[in-house]
Scaffold this motif. Structure first.
Motif, mmCIF file in Angstrom:
data_model
loop_
_atom_site.group_PDB
_atom_site.id
_atom_site.type_symbol
_atom_site.label_atom_id
_atom_site.label_comp_id
_atom_site.label_asym_id
_atom_site.label_seq_id
_atom_site.Cartn_x
_atom_site.Cartn_y
_atom_site.Cartn_z
ATOM 1 N N TYR A 181 1.213 -1.185 0.037
ATOM 2 C CA TYR A 181 -0.195 0.263 -0.379
ATOM 3 C C TYR A 181 0.765 1.169 0.595
ATOM 4 O O TYR A 181 1.200 2.449 -0.632
ATOM 5 N N SER A 182 1.879 1.487 0.286
ATOM 6 C CA SER A 182 2.785 2.567 1.400
ATOM 7 C C SER A 182 3.625 2.265 0.040
ATOM 8 O O SER A 182 4.220 3.620 -0.246
ATOM 9 N N GLY A 183 3.827 0.882 -0.552
ATOM 10 C CA GLY A 183 5.563 0.870 -1.147
ATOM 11 C C GLY A 183 6.456 1.526 -0.471
ATOM 12 O O GLY A 183 7.809 1.795 -0.939
ATOM 13 N N PHE A 184 6.496 2.074 0.305
ATOM 14 C CA PHE A 184 8.168 1.840 1.495
ATOM 15 C C PHE A 184 8.348 0.310 2.319
ATOM 16 O O PHE A 184 7.401 0.007 3.515
ATOM 17 N N TRP A 185 9.273 0.244 1.736
ATOM 18 C CA TRP A 185 9.848 -0.922 2.126
ATOM 19 C C TRP A 185 10.782 -1.099 3.673
ATOM 20 O O TRP A 185 11.679 -0.162 3.444
ATOM 21 N N VAL A 186 10.975 -1.198 4.939
ATOM 22 C CA VAL A 186 11.540 -1.350 5.951
ATOM 23 C C VAL A 186 11.613 -2.945 6.642
ATOM 24 O O VAL A 186 11.278 -3.566 6.561
ATOM 25 N N GLY A 187 12.972 -2.808 6.563
ATOM 26 C CA GLY A 187 13.806 -3.979 7.202
ATOM 27 C C GLY A 187 14.430 -3.188 8.602
ATOM 28 O O GLY A 187 14.778 -2.694 9.107
ATOM 29 N N ASN A 200 10.515 -7.204 9.081
ATOM 30 C CA ASN A 200 9.362 -6.073 7.951
ATOM 31 C C ASN A 200 8.634 -5.388 8.346
ATOM 32 O O ASN A 200 7.195 -5.958 9.395
ATOM 33 N N ASN A 201 8.070 -4.727 7.625
ATOM 34 C CA ASN A 201 6.724 -3.591 7.796
ATOM 35 C C ASN A 201 5.652 -4.467 7.319
ATOM 36 O O ASN A 201 5.832 -5.181 5.575
ATOM 37 N N GLN A 202 4.674 -5.012 7.451
ATOM 38 C CA GLN A 202 3.573 -5.541 7.697
ATOM 39 C C GLN A 202 2.215 -5.110 7.420
ATOM 40 O O GLN A 202 1.656 -4.528 8.367
ATOM 41 N N GLU A 203 1.732 -5.059 5.810
ATOM 42 C CA GLU A 203 0.278 -3.669 5.775
ATOM 43 C C GLU A 203 -0.518 -4.685 5.517
ATOM 44 O O GLU A 203 -0.945 -5.829 5.842
ATOM 45 N N ASN A 204 -2.089 -3.383 5.448
ATOM 46 C CA ASN A 204 -2.774 -4.370 5.368
ATOM 47 C C ASN A 204 -3.876 -3.251 4.771
ATOM 48 O O ASN A 204 -3.919 -2.482 5.354
ATOM 49 N N LEU A 249 1.744 -3.097 10.392
ATOM 50 C CA LEU A 249 2.575 -2.662 11.121
ATOM 51 C C LEU A 249 3.820 -2.573 10.558
ATOM 52 O O LEU A 249 4.910 -3.155 10.236
ATOM 53 N N CYS A 250 4.255 -1.166 12.313
ATOM 54 C CA CYS A 250 6.009 -1.206 11.647
ATOM 55 C C CYS A 250 6.893 -2.914 11.269
ATOM 56 O O CYS A 250 6.289 -3.105 12.232
ATOM 57 N N ALA A 251 8.000 -2.614 11.008
ATOM 58 C CA ALA A 251 9.593 -2.914 11.093
ATOM 59 C C ALA A 251 10.049 -3.389 11.990
ATOM 60 O O ALA A 251 10.022 -4.887 12.684
ATOM 61 N N GLU A 252 9.807 -2.628 12.867
ATOM 62 C CA GLU A 252 10.824 -2.308 14.278
ATOM 63 C C GLU A 252 9.840 -2.836 15.564
ATOM 64 O O GLU A 252 10.262 -4.224 16.732
ATOM 65 N N ARG A 253 8.890 -2.777 14.948
ATOM 66 C CA ARG A 253 7.595 -3.686 16.208
ATOM 67 C C ARG A 253 7.080 -4.918 16.147
ATOM 68 O O ARG A 253 6.771 -6.080 16.440
ATOM 69 N N ILE A 293 16.326 6.259 8.210
ATOM 70 C CA ILE A 293 15.062 6.277 8.165
ATOM 71 C C ILE A 293 15.276 5.923 9.821
ATOM 72 O O ILE A 293 14.993 4.670 9.731
ATOM 73 N N PRO A 294 14.371 6.820 10.566
ATOM 74 C CA PRO A 294 14.903 6.713 12.256
ATOM 75 C C PRO A 294 13.097 5.891 12.421
ATOM 76 O O PRO A 294 13.400 6.327 11.697
ATOM 77 N N PRO A 295 13.438 5.487 13.836
ATOM 78 C CA PRO A 295 12.601 4.847 14.231
ATOM 79 C C PRO A 295 11.132 5.718 14.032
ATOM 80 O O PRO A 295 10.963 6.681 14.454
ATOM 81 N N CYS A 296 9.458 5.349 13.642
ATOM 82 C CA CYS A 296 8.393 6.021 14.039
ATOM 83 C C CYS A 296 8.160 6.335 15.311
ATOM 84 O O CYS A 296 8.988 5.624 16.555
ATOM 85 N N GLY A 297 7.157 7.213 15.720
ATOM 86 C CA GLY A 297 7.515 7.679 17.445
ATOM 87 C C GLY A 297 6.926 6.278 17.933
ATOM 88 O O GLY A 297 7.442 5.858 19.322
ATOM 89 N N ALA A 298 5.673 5.653 17.601
ATOM 90 C CA ALA A 298 5.260 4.718 18.040
ATOM 91 C C ALA A 298 6.369 3.384 18.216
ATOM 92 O O ALA A 298 6.083 2.797 19.290
ATOM 93 N N CYS A 299 6.802 3.005 17.701
ATOM 94 C CA CYS A 299 7.979 2.240 17.677
ATOM 95 C C CYS A 299 9.400 2.026 18.832
ATOM 96 O O CYS A 299 9.684 2.175 19.206
ATOM 97 N N ARG A 300 9.545 4.153 19.186
ATOM 98 C CA ARG A 300 10.431 4.285 20.240
ATOM 99 C C ARG A 300 9.666 4.062 21.207
ATOM 100 O O ARG A 300 10.491 3.623 22.075
HETATM 101 N N1 THU Z 1 7.204 1.986 9.451
HETATM 102 C C1 THU Z 1 8.151 1.211 9.789
HETATM 103 O O1 THU Z 1 8.202 0.033 9.337
HETATM 104 N N2 THU Z 1 8.300 1.536 9.461
HETATM 105 C C2 THU Z 1 9.197 2.887 10.379
HETATM 106 O O2 THU Z 1 9.798 3.558 12.060
HETATM 107 C C3 THU Z 1 8.661 3.451 9.864
HETATM 108 C C4 THU Z 1 7.176 3.453 8.743
HETATM 109 C C5 THU Z 1 6.487 1.027 7.865
HETATM 110 C C6 THU Z 1 5.420 1.238 8.179
HETATM 111 C C7 THU Z 1 4.239 1.602 7.059
HETATM 112 O O3 THU Z 1 4.717 0.193 6.506
HETATM 113 C C8 THU Z 1 5.814 2.291 5.765
HETATM 114 O O4 THU Z 1 6.473 2.401 6.704
HETATM 115 C C9 THU Z 1 5.296 3.740 5.437
HETATM 116 O O5 THU Z 1 5.059 4.354 6.595
#
Ligand code: THU
Length: 159
Positions: free
Chosen positions: A40-46, A60-64, A71-75, A108-115
């Motif tokens: 959905y976002s096309g933004f790939w995180v490991g 890695n991130n798992q979208e829906n 959920l983000c990759a870090e969580r 790319i730093p972890p997002c707030g919720a992951c922090r």
């Molecule tokens: N995302 C992560 O996996 N980690 C982050 O810290 C930032 C965002 C993911 C969430 C979503 O799947 C995509 O990147 C775009 O926000």
């Protein structure tokens, strides 16, 4: 009265400056990113974690289709680690994120919720988790603790 909070971070200009284990973690995060489910976002995180027992855990991130259910990759990674190795300390966390077909990126730093989630485990284990956020180019930012990325953090000590 005005006060200031200082945070420290290190810039590692190139992944080739990393030690053997850290290079392995960088590569593990990189590989995990290639298996992301991020249609959905096309933004790939490991993400790759090093545990005190030497185990490397990746995710890695798992979208829906219902966007907030993803959920983000870090969580994804840290929850799996805690679920499977509940009493093993987490030493390091590597994260790399960029649009799917990018060849270059900035760290790319972890997002707030992951922090906040990472802070929970750091507080629990009473020991810092080193955070490395990496670019595709190999430039990496490092902090010694998630607290450096989350000043004025809320943790169990307030409850
Ligand atoms: N995302 C992560 O996996 N980690 C982050 O810290 C930032 C965002 C993911 C969430 C979503 O799947 C995509 O990147 C775009 O926000």
């Amino acid at each position: 009265m005005e006060k200031e909070i200082n945070i420290k971070f290190e810039i590692i200009a190139n992944k080739n400056q990393l030690g053997e284990i850290d290079k392995k973690l960088y590569e593990a995060a990189f590989e995990a990113r290639q298996k992301a489910y991020a249609e959905y976002s096309g933004f790939w995180v490991g993400c790759a974690l090093l545990l005190e027992n030497g185990e490397i855990v990746t995710g890695n991130n798992q979208e829906n289709a219902a966007y907030p259910s993803g959920l983000c990759a870090e969580r994804t990674t840290i929850f799996w680690a805690s679920a499977n190795f509940p009493n093993v300390k987490i030493k390091k966390l590597f994260v790399v994120g960029a649009p799917k077909n990018a060849v270059e990126s900035t760290p790319i730093p972890p997002c707030g919720a992951c922090r906040q989630s990472i802070l929970e485990y750091e507080t629990k284990q009473k020991e810092g988790i080193e955070i490395y956020f990496a670019s595709l180019n190999g430039e990496i930012y490092k902090t010694k603790s998630i607290r450096d990325l989350l000043p004025f953090s809320f943790d169990s000590s307030f409850l």
